[in-house]
Design a protein around this motif. Structure first.
Motif, PDB file in Angstrom:
ATOM      1  N   PHE A 183       0.789  -1.229   0.000  1.00  0.00           N
ATOM      2  CA  PHE A 183       0.000   0.000   0.000  1.00  0.00           C
ATOM      3  C   PHE A 183       0.819   1.276   0.000  1.00  0.00           C
ATOM      4  O   PHE A 183       0.290   2.341  -0.261  1.00  0.00           O
ATOM      5  CB  PHE A 183      -0.942  -0.001   1.210  1.00  0.00           C
ATOM      6  CG  PHE A 183      -1.815  -1.214   1.263  1.00  0.00           C
ATOM      7  CD1 PHE A 183      -2.871  -1.371   0.394  1.00  0.00           C
ATOM      8  CD2 PHE A 183      -1.546  -2.226   2.173  1.00  0.00           C
ATOM      9  CE1 PHE A 183      -3.673  -2.500   0.424  1.00  0.00           C
ATOM     10  CE2 PHE A 183      -2.337  -3.366   2.207  1.00  0.00           C
ATOM     11  CZ  PHE A 183      -3.403  -3.505   1.337  1.00  0.00           C
ATOM     12  N   GLY A 184       2.094   1.208   0.317  1.00  0.00           N
ATOM     13  CA  GLY A 184       2.914   2.404   0.402  1.00  0.00           C
ATOM     14  C   GLY A 184       4.325   2.065   0.844  1.00  0.00           C
ATOM     15  O   GLY A 184       4.809   0.975   0.573  1.00  0.00           O
ATOM     16  N   VAL A 185       4.961   3.001   1.544  1.00  0.00           N
ATOM     17  CA  VAL A 185       6.363   2.819   1.926  1.00  0.00           C
ATOM     18  C   VAL A 185       6.545   3.262   3.382  1.00  0.00           C
ATOM     19  O   VAL A 185       6.150   4.372   3.749  1.00  0.00           O
ATOM     20  CB  VAL A 185       7.300   3.675   1.039  1.00  0.00           C
ATOM     21  CG1 VAL A 185       8.756   3.417   1.384  1.00  0.00           C
ATOM     22  CG2 VAL A 185       7.038   3.419  -0.433  1.00  0.00           C
ATOM     23  N   THR A 186       7.159   2.398   4.181  1.00  0.00           N
ATOM     24  CA  THR A 186       7.581   2.793   5.520  1.00  0.00           C
ATOM     25  C   THR A 186       8.998   3.337   5.378  1.00  0.00           C
ATOM     26  O   THR A 186       9.871   2.686   4.805  1.00  0.00           O
ATOM     27  CB  THR A 186       7.558   1.609   6.495  1.00  0.00           C
ATOM     28  OG1 THR A 186       6.224   1.092   6.552  1.00  0.00           O
ATOM     29  CG2 THR A 186       7.997   2.044   7.889  1.00  0.00           C
ATOM     30  N   VAL A 187       9.208   4.546   5.884  1.00  0.00           N
ATOM     31  CA  VAL A 187      10.489   5.232   5.744  1.00  0.00           C
ATOM     32  C   VAL A 187      11.135   5.337   7.125  1.00  0.00           C
ATOM     33  O   VAL A 187      10.499   5.807   8.074  1.00  0.00           O
ATOM     34  CB  VAL A 187      10.301   6.642   5.140  1.00  0.00           C
ATOM     35  CG1 VAL A 187      11.638   7.354   4.992  1.00  0.00           C
ATOM     36  CG2 VAL A 187       9.569   6.559   3.804  1.00  0.00           C
ATOM     37  N   ALA A 188      12.389   4.894   7.209  1.00  0.00           N
ATOM     38  CA  ALA A 188      13.155   5.046   8.444  1.00  0.00           C
ATOM     39  C   ALA A 188      14.023   6.294   8.318  1.00  0.00           C
ATOM     40  O   ALA A 188      14.635   6.528   7.272  1.00  0.00           O
ATOM     41  CB  ALA A 188      14.027   3.813   8.671  1.00  0.00           C
ATOM     42  N   PHE A 189      14.052   7.093   9.383  1.00  0.00           N
ATOM     43  CA  PHE A 189      14.819   8.338   9.408  1.00  0.00           C
ATOM     44  C   PHE A 189      15.944   8.244  10.431  1.00  0.00           C
ATOM     45  O   PHE A 189      15.875   7.456  11.376  1.00  0.00           O
ATOM     46  CB  PHE A 189      13.906   9.515   9.772  1.00  0.00           C
ATOM     47  CG  PHE A 189      12.832   9.778   8.767  1.00  0.00           C
ATOM     48  CD1 PHE A 189      13.096  10.554   7.651  1.00  0.00           C
ATOM     49  CD2 PHE A 189      11.560   9.250   8.925  1.00  0.00           C
ATOM     50  CE1 PHE A 189      12.110  10.813   6.710  1.00  0.00           C
ATOM     51  CE2 PHE A 189      10.564   9.494   7.999  1.00  0.00           C
ATOM     52  CZ  PHE A 189      10.838  10.278   6.883  1.00  0.00           C
ATOM     53  N   ASN A 190      16.950   9.073  10.283  1.00  0.00           N
ATOM     54  CA  ASN A 190      18.084   9.079  11.204  1.00  0.00           C
ATOM     55  C   ASN A 190      17.761   9.714  12.550  1.00  0.00           C
ATOM     56  O   ASN A 190      18.427   9.435  13.541  1.00  0.00           O
ATOM     57  CB  ASN A 190      19.278   9.810  10.579  1.00  0.00           C
ATOM     58  CG  ASN A 190      18.995  11.292  10.371  1.00  0.00           C
ATOM     59  OD1 ASN A 190      17.890  11.684   9.995  1.00  0.00           O
ATOM     60  ND2 ASN A 190      19.984  12.126  10.608  1.00  0.00           N
ATOM     61  N   ASP A 191      16.727  10.555  12.618  1.00  0.00           N
ATOM     62  CA  ASP A 191      16.527  11.330  13.839  1.00  0.00           C
ATOM     63  C   ASP A 191      15.137  11.217  14.474  1.00  0.00           C
ATOM     64  O   ASP A 191      14.842  11.926  15.422  1.00  0.00           O
ATOM     65  CB  ASP A 191      16.836  12.805  13.564  1.00  0.00           C
ATOM     66  CG  ASP A 191      15.969  13.383  12.457  1.00  0.00           C
ATOM     67  OD1 ASP A 191      15.179  12.630  11.845  1.00  0.00           O
ATOM     68  OD2 ASP A 191      16.087  14.593  12.195  1.00  0.00           O
ATOM     69  N   HIS A 192      14.264  10.361  13.948  1.00  0.00           N
ATOM     70  CA  HIS A 192      12.961  10.159  14.581  1.00  0.00           C
ATOM     71  C   HIS A 192      12.343   8.845  14.122  1.00  0.00           C
ATOM     72  O   HIS A 192      12.928   8.136  13.296  1.00  0.00           O
ATOM     73  CB  HIS A 192      12.019  11.354  14.346  1.00  0.00           C
ATOM     74  CG  HIS A 192      11.660  11.590  12.921  1.00  0.00           C
ATOM     75  ND1 HIS A 192      12.465  12.243  12.036  1.00  0.00           N
ATOM     76  CD2 HIS A 192      10.550  11.254  12.229  1.00  0.00           C
ATOM     77  CE1 HIS A 192      11.881  12.308  10.852  1.00  0.00           C
ATOM     78  NE2 HIS A 192      10.730  11.718  10.947  1.00  0.00           N
ATOM     79  N   ASP A 193      11.178   8.537  14.652  1.00  0.00           N
ATOM     80  CA  ASP A 193      10.524   7.256  14.371  1.00  0.00           C
ATOM     81  C   ASP A 193      10.179   7.100  12.890  1.00  0.00           C
ATOM     82  O   ASP A 193      10.034   8.087  12.160  1.00  0.00           O
ATOM     83  CB  ASP A 193       9.224   7.134  15.185  1.00  0.00           C
ATOM     84  CG  ASP A 193       9.496   7.011  16.677  1.00  0.00           C
ATOM     85  OD1 ASP A 193      10.620   6.638  17.058  1.00  0.00           O
ATOM     86  OD2 ASP A 193       8.565   7.298  17.454  1.00  0.00           O
TER      87      ASP A 193
END
Length: 180
Positions: free
Chosen positions: A84-94
């Motif tokens: 359905f979409g994309v889960t994005v991981a970031f360097n500075d938050h959830d």
């Protein structure tokens, strides 16, 4: 009873604040998308606006300049597409989930998504706008056509297919002119 339409808005992450990234963000917000733009603080030389990009620039200038998108200085560390979409991981938050990710500059390992061919510009809710711009030399036209694809098609896969098919002749033409 009034309905809050923002609760149903589609979401997009645009990585990159160059001319293509900002044009894509502007067009998506104009069409009621909720957009987050990542700015890595890198600034590019001015881009000459010629040929088909002149028409795209005129169209973009006609839009209201209400920049209703959120800008962050985060870095993408991973993209995990699902049905359905994309889960994005970031360097500075959830982690956050988006309907679509538009990579207006190289973002993390997006180039290595399973099934993403060397000549493909999109896959699994991720558009590699920077690659399309590199191949065509048309940053505004590529961004505008991508937003047009989302206007015309409600399904991302159909939108990406239309975008690539419509823009691909410009890449072929550019490769042919460079060889001559």
């Amino acid at each position: 009873m009034a309905t809050d339409l923002t609760a149903f808005a589609r979401t997009a992450l645009v990585v990159g604040t160059g001319i293509a990234g900002l044009a894509a963000a502007l067009r998506l917000t104009h069409n009621a998308w909720q957009v987050v733009v990542l700015d890595h603080g890198t600034h590019h030389d001015p881009v000459p606006i010629t040929g088909p990009d002149r028409h795209a620039a005129r169209r973009l200038a006609a839009l209201p300049h209400d920049l209703r998108f959120e800008t962050r200085h985060s870095t993408v560390t991973a993209l995990r597409p699902d049905r359905f979409g994309v889960t994005v991981a970031f360097n500075d938050h959830d982690d956050e989930w988006f309907d679509v990710v538009v990579c207006a500059q190289p973002c993390c390992r997006a180039e290595r998504l399973p099934g993403l061919g060397v000549d493909a510009w999109s896959r699994d809710h991720v558009a590699l706008l920077h690659r399309a711009v590199r191949d065509t030399g048309l940053p505004l036209s590529a961004a505008e056509l991508l937003a047009d694809a989302f206007d015309v098609h409600t399904d991302e896969q159909a939108a990406f297919a239309w975008w690539e098919t419509t823009l691909r002749p410009h890449a072929i033409r550019r490769a042919f002119t460079r060889v001559r």
